[in-house]
Scaffold this active site. Structure first.
Site, short mmCIF file in Angstrom:
data_model
loop_
_atom_site.label_atom_id
_atom_site.label_comp_id
_atom_site.label_asym_id
_atom_site.label_seq_id
_atom_site.Cartn_x
_atom_site.Cartn_y
_atom_site.Cartn_z
CG HIS A 86 7.54 9.32 11.95
ND1 HIS A 86 7.24 10.01 10.81
CD2 HIS A 86 6.88 8.15 11.85
CE1 HIS A 86 6.44 9.29 10.05
NE2 HIS A 86 6.20 8.15 10.66
CG ASP A 222 9.02 12.67 9.37
OD1 ASP A 222 9.97 12.01 9.85
OD2 ASP A 222 7.83 12.48 9.69
CB SER A 657 6.15 6.22 7.73
OG SER A 657 5.11 7.05 8.10
N1 ARG Z 1 1.09 10.81 11.45
C1 ARG Z 1 2.32 10.21 11.05
C2 ARG Z 1 2.20 8.68 11.10
O1 ARG Z 1 1.14 8.19 11.40
C3 ARG Z 1 3.49 10.73 11.80
C4 ARG Z 1 3.60 10.30 13.23
C5 ARG Z 1 4.77 10.83 14.00
N2 ARG Z 1 4.67 12.22 14.34
C6 ARG Z 1 4.01 12.74 15.44
N3 ARG Z 1 4.00 14.03 15.61
N4 ARG Z 1 3.41 12.02 16.36
O2 ARG Z 1 3.10 7.94 11.32
N1 ASP Z 2 2.46 8.54 9.27
C1 ASP Z 2 2.18 7.21 8.81
C2 ASP Z 2 3.34 6.25 9.07
O1 ASP Z 2 4.18 6.50 9.89
C3 ASP Z 2 1.77 7.20 7.40
C4 ASP Z 2 0.29 7.29 7.26
O2 ASP Z 2 -0.42 6.83 8.14
O3 ASP Z 2 -0.14 7.78 6.22
O4 ASP Z 2 3.41 5.16 8.54
#
Ligand code: ARG
Ligand code: ASP
Length: 722
Positions: A86, A222, A657
């Site tokens: 991502h 990921d 991330s």
């Molecule tokens: N929750 C993760 C972060 O905050 C992954 C975000 C990307 N994935 C998604 N399905 N939107 O970055």
């Molecule tokens: N998913 C988040 C990021 O892309 C990581 C988190 O918020 O823990 O940085």
């Protein structure tokens, strides 16, 4: 079960009266000396110097800020790096087309010639950091106004930066910590020739999609891979065919034996932002207004987009990314509110503030320094309420539709012409041509179908905005004389959409080819946008900015007071996108009564989730074949299973991330990519028993590169410990 873990941790606390336990905290790598003993007590076998050292290669030389908002790490001496899927997403998309859909099918460069340059992508490596508080605050006194103080700080900072970058190719910046009680200089190397090397197909890299996002148990592959290129003398250089792979001072070795429950781990990366010191008033706003309002407004948008993608693959492709980014915040805030309520954060903060106030009363000097703080906070936050509300609606409701975003672009030029900033006809033509070509691009992308979606968003969100403000009887504060809207808001906004030239290609061509200020100004969409923008952004934002500044200086004093009050406590500064170390253990947790979540997932879970009918849960045939044959090679665990992801109690946030997750010896065992839903309040209130970071197991990552993609060229570059 819960009881047992409580007694266990009680014993642990009794056994270690003075040392904090690995859990909360994002520590500065330069100051790790203080944490070293605790880290080693918890299992770390290396030293603080192995992690950060200015004079010798250390782990910090393998860790980078990736694309300004993620983390990445080197895994070879030829600049090969790993980050999240991502995080690389935008660059994978940019290289994808219908014929060569790398996003869907994956991409693997089988040699360096096949790697794809990524314009606009940069990575930042820290050369060294230094405490420059004394230099930055030189000449600052307590009696100064904030403005005077800021001027001196800015001037001093410029001097420190220019000194640090004299006669070298480094870039430097100074970051404030603890709201300006401390300052650090960061001297960096910034590389801009970064090329895409590999990415799994999206049903691996995004497996589980938004359904699984922020959740454990997780099965997302990921990761993506890039390579940094440098000039012949190994320095940053802009893209050139003649550049060569960058040789980092340090790259990470990979540990294939993984880590088990109870093992020490640490995360080394660039956490973006946390706000542990917020007062009860601020948390009240977040929990009872900001989050619920944003959740409500985003839900409306998501409903519309989610309906649209059901129409076919073209729609899915078009809206997938938008949905992912809207849904990411939406889901996090739902978790955050839940977590804050569960932890009773507001009440806890109130108690803390009362305590703080009593502490202030004891000594005259304290009373003078800190006595009025809490009530000043209360005052500022109450002044902030309405301004904050307006800005939130502007961002989340007005700027939700393309109609309003396009109107903003055109308003920008209009405004500059009206203010006399641009008057030259040729220049105006040049700008309006640019706007026109942007709009033509917009119309050429299946506008007939998109129009219905965008119109629905515009009408729904604007109507909600108007109605919410009417309920509070404050609509006139931003909509002006809104009698006509009030009669039937929905109809009114529909009409705006339909009659604006911005929803009609022919009219747009006509209006923008000859940029007629008078006519454009009268367009209903432009008019509406201008009204809201001027009433909110122009009139209110400066006032909001002033309040934020006042709050910042209150927090500066407050945090100093807290540190004085709790002088034996080890504090860590809030995350601010500077390099940090978080450490913890691979630990299970109890999300609800009678439920325990284990630490590792395996490929069995992918097969359990598989559903060819549901987009997020489609499993590649090739992966299934490998599964059927249990052909996991050297990437299986001691039970012969293929590990996918694991959780640990490392304190992380967004920006982490892609961060390397390291074992006791500093070898790579995983790539951080998320947090668990029960722990999403950790940016404000960290709860050791519920907060976990989620990491991709490095064995699944290598399995995909090796067994699934057959990119042995990449595997051969790495140093793999079995
Ligand atoms: N929750 C993760 C972060 O905050 C992954 C975000 C990307 N994935 C998604 N399905 N939107 O970055
Ligand atoms: N998913 C988040 C990021 O892309 C990581 C988190 O918020 O823990 O940085």
């Amino acid at each position: 079960m819960l009881k047992k873990s409580f007694t266990l941790s009680l014993i642990a606390i009794l056994l270690t009266p003075f040392i904090s336990f690995a859990d909360e905290g994002m520590w500065l790598p330069l100051l790790l000396g203080k944490q070293e003993a605790d880290m080693q007590k918890n299992g770390m076998k290396i030293s603080a110097k192995d992690i950060y050292d200015v004079n010798n290669a250390s782990l910090k030389d393998a860790v980078m800020l990736f694309a300004g908002g993620c983390t990445g790490e080197f895994v070879s001496n030829e600049g090969l790096l790993l980050t999240n899927h991502h995080c690389g997403y935008g660059y994978i998309v940019r290289h994808s087309s219908v014929e060569r859909d790398y996003l869907t099918n994956g991409f693997w460069a089988l040699n360096k010639q096949e790697e794809l340059p990524c314009d606009g992508l940069s990575i930042t490596l820290l050369v060294y950091m230094e405490d420059v508080t004394g230099k930055v605050l030189k000449g600052v006194t307590n009696s100064m106004t904030e403005k005077e103080r800021n001027e001196i700080i800015e001037k001093n900072s410029k001097e420190v930066i220019s000194e640090a970058t004299k006669d070298n190719h480094y870039k430097a910046e100074i970051a404030p910590f603890y709201y300006g009680n401390q300052y650090f200089l960061y001297v960096n190397e910034v590389f801009t020739d970064v090329r895409l090397v590999g990415a799994p197909p999206s049903n691996i890299g995004k497996f589980g999609g938004d359904t699984d996002n922020w959740m454990w148990p997780r099965h997302t592959g990921d990761f993506s891979m890039f390579r940094v290129y440098a000039s012949k003398d190994n320095k940053p250089a802009k893209y050139s065919k003649d550049n060569i792979p960058f040789a980092p001072k340090k790259f990470l070795k990979i540990n294939l034996s993984g880590a088990k429950e109870g093992d020490f781990t640490f995360v080394f990366g660039y956490p973006g932002s946390t706000t542990q010191f917020l007062t009860s008033f601020a948390v009240d706003d977040v929990q009872n207004f900001d989050d619920p309002t944003r959740i409500k407004l985003r839900e409306k948008r998501l409903d519309i987009y989610n309906k649209a993608i059901k129409q076919g693959p073209a729609q899915r492709l078009r809206y997938a990314n938008t949905i992912a980014s809207i849904a990411n915040g939406w889901k996090k805030w739902i978790g955050e509110v839940r977590g804050l309520k569960r932890l009773n954060t507001i009440e806890k903060k109130k108690d803390f503030e009362n305590n703080f106030n009593s502490w202030c009363q004891v000594i005259e000097e304290r009373k003078e320094n800190y006595g009025g703080l809490i009530s000043s906070f209360e005052k500022e936050y109450s002044l902030r309420k309405k301004l904050n509300m307006d800005v939130l609606y502007l961002r989340e409701a007005v700027l939700a539709s393309d109609l309003m975003k396009n109107a903003r672009n055109i308003y920008g030029l209009l405004d500059r012409i009206e203010k006399g900033k641009i008057s030259d006809k040729e220049e105006i033509d040049l700008f309006s041509e640019k706007l026109l070509s942007r709009m033509q691009n917009y119309f050429s992308n299946d506008y007939t179908n998109h129009k219905e979606v965008d119109k629905a968003i515009f009408v729904d969100l604007m109507t909600t905005f108007y109605n919410d403000y009417s309920k509070e009887n404050i609509q006139s504060s931003v909509f002006g004389n809104s009698e006509e809207i009030g009669k039937n808001p929905e109809k009114y906004f529909e009409k705006v959409y339909e009659t604006s030239f911005l929803s009609n290609e022919k009219k747009t061509n006509k209006y923008l080819k000859k940029f007629n200020v008078k006519k454009i100004k009268k367009d209903p969409a432009i008019e509406l946008f201008a009204l809201l923008w001027e009433n909110i952004e122009i009139k209110q934002l400066p006032a909001l900015g002033q309040i934020e500044e006042n709050l910042d200086s209150l927090y500066r004093i407050y945090v100093r007071g807290i540190m004085e009050k709790e002088s034996s406590k080890q504090f860590y500064p809030d995350a601010n996108l500077t390099l940090r170390v978080a450490y913890g253990k691979i630990e299970p947790y109890y999300p609800k009564d009678a439920v325990k979540y284990l630490t590792h997932t395996t490929i069995e879970g992918i097969m359990e989730k598989e559903n060819p009918e549901i987009y997020d849960y489609v499993v590649e045939k090739k992966l299934k074949d490998l599964y059927k044959r249990k052909d996991y090679g050297r990437y299986k665990n001691e039970k012969g299973e293929l590990p996918i992801a694991f959780i640990a109690s490392n304190h992380t946030t967004s920006g982490n991330s892609g961060s390397p997750v390291l074992d006791a010896n500093g070898n790579l065992i995983g790539i951080n990519f998320d947090r668990n839903w029960e722990g999403t309040m950790s940016d404000i209130d960290y709860d050791k028993s519920q907060c976990r970071n989620i990491s991709l197991d490095i064995r699944y990552c290598l399995f995909i590169i090796d067994k699934f993609a057959g990119a042995s060229n990449l595997i051969n570059e790495m140093t793999i410990l079995e």
